[in-house]
Design an enzyme around this catalytic site. Structure first.
Site, short mmCIF file in Angstrom:
data_model
loop_
_atom_site.label_atom_id
_atom_site.label_comp_id
_atom_site.label_asym_id
_atom_site.label_seq_id
_atom_site.Cartn_x
_atom_site.Cartn_y
_atom_site.Cartn_z
N LYS A 22 0.85 -1.21 0.00
CA LYS A 22 0.00 0.00 0.00
C LYS A 22 0.88 1.26 0.00
O LYS A 22 0.64 2.19 -0.77
CB LYS A 22 -0.87 0.01 1.25
N ASN A 23 1.91 1.26 0.84
CA ASN A 23 2.69 2.49 1.04
C ASN A 23 3.73 2.74 -0.04
O ASN A 23 4.42 3.75 0.00
CB ASN A 23 3.33 2.48 2.43
N ARG A 92 -4.15 10.50 4.78
CA ARG A 92 -3.04 11.45 4.86
C ARG A 92 -2.10 11.34 3.67
O ARG A 92 -1.45 12.31 3.30
CB ARG A 92 -2.26 11.20 6.15
N CYS A 116 -5.41 12.92 13.56
CA CYS A 116 -5.02 11.53 13.29
C CYS A 116 -4.97 10.77 14.62
O CYS A 116 -4.53 11.29 15.63
CB CYS A 116 -3.64 11.54 12.63
N ARG A 121 1.00 14.55 13.48
CA ARG A 121 1.57 14.22 12.17
C ARG A 121 1.69 15.48 11.31
O ARG A 121 0.91 15.71 10.40
CB ARG A 121 0.74 13.14 11.49
N PRO A 122 2.66 16.31 11.65
CA PRO A 122 2.84 17.55 10.88
C PRO A 122 3.36 17.27 9.47
O PRO A 122 3.74 16.14 9.16
CB PRO A 122 3.90 18.30 11.70
N ILE A 123 3.37 18.28 8.65
CA ILE A 123 3.99 18.15 7.32
C ILE A 123 5.04 19.24 7.12
O ILE A 123 5.38 19.59 5.99
CB ILE A 123 2.95 18.16 6.18
N ASP A 124 5.57 19.75 8.21
CA ASP A 124 6.56 20.83 8.12
C ASP A 124 7.79 20.44 7.31
O ASP A 124 8.36 21.27 6.58
CB ASP A 124 6.98 21.28 9.53
N ASP A 307 4.55 0.44 11.92
CA ASP A 307 3.30 -0.16 11.43
C ASP A 307 3.13 -1.61 11.86
O ASP A 307 2.11 -2.23 11.54
CB ASP A 307 3.22 -0.08 9.91
N ARG A 399 -8.75 -0.21 4.93
CA ARG A 399 -7.88 0.75 4.24
C ARG A 399 -6.56 0.11 3.87
O ARG A 399 -5.89 0.55 2.93
CB ARG A 399 -7.65 1.97 5.15
C1 EPZ Z 1 4.29 6.84 6.39
O1 EPZ Z 1 3.55 7.89 6.97
C2 EPZ Z 1 3.35 5.66 6.28
N1 EPZ Z 1 2.23 6.00 5.40
C3 EPZ Z 1 2.83 5.27 7.66
O2 EPZ Z 1 2.03 4.10 7.49
C4 EPZ Z 1 4.02 4.94 8.54
O3 EPZ Z 1 3.56 4.68 9.86
C5 EPZ Z 1 5.00 6.12 8.57
O4 EPZ Z 1 5.39 6.48 7.23
C6 EPZ Z 1 6.28 5.79 9.34
O5 EPZ Z 1 6.91 4.70 8.75
C7 EPZ Z 1 2.44 5.99 4.07
O6 EPZ Z 1 3.52 5.73 3.59
C8 EPZ Z 1 1.25 6.31 3.21
P1 EPZ Z 1 6.50 10.07 8.41
P2 EPZ Z 1 4.18 9.39 7.01
O7 EPZ Z 1 6.41 11.37 7.70
O8 EPZ Z 1 5.01 9.61 5.83
C9 EPZ Z 1 7.39 13.14 11.86
C10 EPZ Z 1 0.14 2.74 7.74
O9 EPZ Z 1 -0.31 2.19 8.76
N2 EPZ Z 1 7.21 14.15 10.81
O10 EPZ Z 1 7.56 9.12 7.99
O11 EPZ Z 1 3.05 10.34 7.27
C11 EPZ Z 1 6.12 12.39 12.21
O12 EPZ Z 1 5.37 13.10 13.18
C12 EPZ Z 1 0.62 4.17 7.81
O13 EPZ Z 1 0.27 2.17 6.62
C13 EPZ Z 1 7.51 15.48 11.10
O14 EPZ Z 1 7.91 15.81 12.20
O15 EPZ Z 1 5.10 9.33 8.29
C14 EPZ Z 1 6.66 11.10 12.73
O16 EPZ Z 1 7.06 11.25 14.07
C15 EPZ Z 1 0.33 4.81 9.15
N3 EPZ Z 1 7.34 16.41 10.11
C16 EPZ Z 1 7.89 10.85 11.88
O17 EPZ Z 1 8.25 12.14 11.36
C17 EPZ Z 1 6.91 16.06 8.85
O18 EPZ Z 1 6.80 16.97 7.99
C18 EPZ Z 1 7.68 9.88 10.72
O19 EPZ Z 1 6.58 10.34 9.98
C19 EPZ Z 1 6.61 14.71 8.60
C20 EPZ Z 1 6.78 13.77 9.58
#
Ligand code: EPZ
Length: 446
Positions: A22-23, A92, A116, A121-124, A307, A399
């Protein structure tokens, strides 16, 4: 709404075949916006999230058709750069269209994802990377508004407090493919799904190196061409079945996988006492011997995937002794713990960790899913418990897992789906709220 009814006390035995990841599929679908051509993606799992991404691409003007396990995407006629909240709030990963839209059209308006259940889960970091490439970004009324006359290569560090960002790396890597010059992403996510996206882009004419490492280099090109790509196996689905087999003390073979992408999960299961044999595309699991309590921490790749954290917690609730589970990626991703307690698990929160006093018998009961992987953990606990369980709000499960009950029943389980009359619309509105106070229609998904 549906629920799953699970008969406990089963022992999983037999063969199971996993779907595409999926990811990996989701960011690859989003990146098809960049190509303005014909994209065929094979081994795309039939999931609600894939349907949501398809709807999002169609809302932008793309044509998306599914035939068998493949998706055909034509983004030539994409005319809109607006990703609406109504779709983004469901998933997301919708944020992955931001980079491709900016790179191809020079502008985008993408809704912020919203709340969430697995934590903040920021996107900064996404915005930091895209700004480094020269995009002008602002937040207006819940939307990211982006403009860029021409993206230019940059040297950008994408590490954050939770380590690297998976979809943030996807967004910046994809946008950099059409930027002028060279981009270096430092502290890039090295997850296999990010590398799979990079291979998809390279097959379409991009010039990306360092895939699977924490330093990814992209040299911009004029344009990308049509491509056919087969998605890698879903290592999280495979891990879920491996952990379920261990929790039911079963013996299964998991086919069509890449064990090399699952080393941390395999090593953790071996530390617990599960016998595991691997070939190049299969994992044989046997949990007939005694199992041991352990300490586990979820980390960015190649560590134990966050995950799989909930699934491991369900397994460790069945193993005698004190285990400790920590999630370094999403420190609050423990909504499943309280539902496991309702099934008789001795689980308590200790700061950033959860302590499990395992080995007591779990008992089947009615439980509520809160997010995708928490749902999987509740299914695992229900399979191992005494008696019947009803798992509600399984739209979370749908999902990320296709035909889960069929696959489990093929391994000897007794799981079936039925309407959850208790959550029908006839109930008083105040009884239709979820465990954290959101009404049914407002539940945000992870
Ligand atoms: C991806 O989410 C996956 N989703 C998630 O899987 C997975 O849990 C996650 O990566 C971690 O491996 C998809 O790929 C669609 P991150 P993502 O950005 O990209 C922080 C599932 O169950 N962060 O890697 O949203 C964040 O808060 C889903 O299949 C920032 O601080 O996760 C976290 O602590 C759930 N700023 C860490 O980084 C940002 O701009 C990792 O988040 C982005 C993230």
């Amino acid at each position: 709404m549906d629920m799953l009814v699970v008969q406990g006390g089963c022992t999983l035995r037999g063969d199971v075949y996993v779907d595409g990841a999926k990811n990996a599929a989701l960011p690859i679908m989003a990146a098809s916006i960049l190509l303005a051509g014909d994209v065929r993606i094979k081994r795309v799992p039939d999931l609600v999230d894939v349907q949501t991404m398809s709807l999002l691409l169609q809302s932008l003007g793309a044509k998306v058709t599914r035939s068998e396990g493949s998706l055909d995407i034509d983004t030539r006629d994409v005319a809109s750069q607006h990703a609406d909240y109504e779709l983004v709030r469901r998933m997301r990963a919708s944020v992955c269209v931001l980079g491709p839209l900016i790179a191809r059209f020079g502008r985008a308006s993408v809704s912020l994802p919203g709340g969430c259940n697995i934590g903040h889960r920021p996107i900064d970091l996404h915005l930091k990377g895209l700004a480094a490439l020269g995009a002008d970004l602002r937040i207006e009324r819940g939307y990211v508004i982006a403009e860029a006359s021409q993206l230019r290569g940059a040297d950008v560090f994408l590490g954050g407090p939770g380590g690297s960002t998976v979809t943030g790396t996807c967004n910046v890597m994809t946008a950099a493919c059409l930027a002028k010059g060279r981009t270096i992403i430092r502290a890039a996510a090295s997850e296999p799904e990010v590398a799979d996206l990079g291979r998809f882009l390279n097959d379409a004419g991009a010039r990306i190196s360092g895939l699977g490492t924490s330093t990814v280099e992209i040299t911009g090109v004029e344009g990308l061409t049509s491509v056919t790509h087969t998605v890698i196996p879903d290592r999280i689905e495979a891990a879920t079945f491996a952990i379920a087999a261990a929790a039911t003390r079963g013996e299964i073979s998991i086919h069509d996988v890449r064990p090399g992408q699952m080393t941390s999960v395999i090593e953790a299961l071996r530390a617990i006492g599960v016998a595991i044999h691997v070939t190049d595309d299969r994992i044989d699991i046997s949990a007939s011997g005694p199992l041991r309590s352990v300490e586990l921490a979820a980390l960015p790749f190649p560590g134990i995937p966050t995950d799989t954290q909930a699934q491991f917690m369900a397994l460790l609730a069945t193993v005698a002794g004190i285990s400790v589970v920590t999630d370094r990626v999403f420190p609050d991703r423990f909504m499943h713990a309280s539902e496991l307690v309702r099934m008789g698990a001795a689980v308590r929160r200790e700061g950033a960790s959860v302590v499990i006093d395992g080995g007591g018998r779990l008992t089947g009961t009615s439980v509520m899913a809160s997010d995708l992987r928490a749902s999987a953990a509740l299914v695992i606990a229900a399979l191992a418990a005494d008696g019947e369980s009803q798992i509600r709000r399984i739209y979370h499960l749908d999902r990320g897992y296709a035909r889960l009950e069929q696959k489990l029943n093929g391994l000897g389980a007794d799981v079936f789906r039925r309407p959850d009359v208790a959550t029908s619309t006839k109930r008083p509105h105040y009884l239709q709220e979820d465990s954290i106070g959101n009404k049914e229609s407002e539940v945000h998904l992870d």
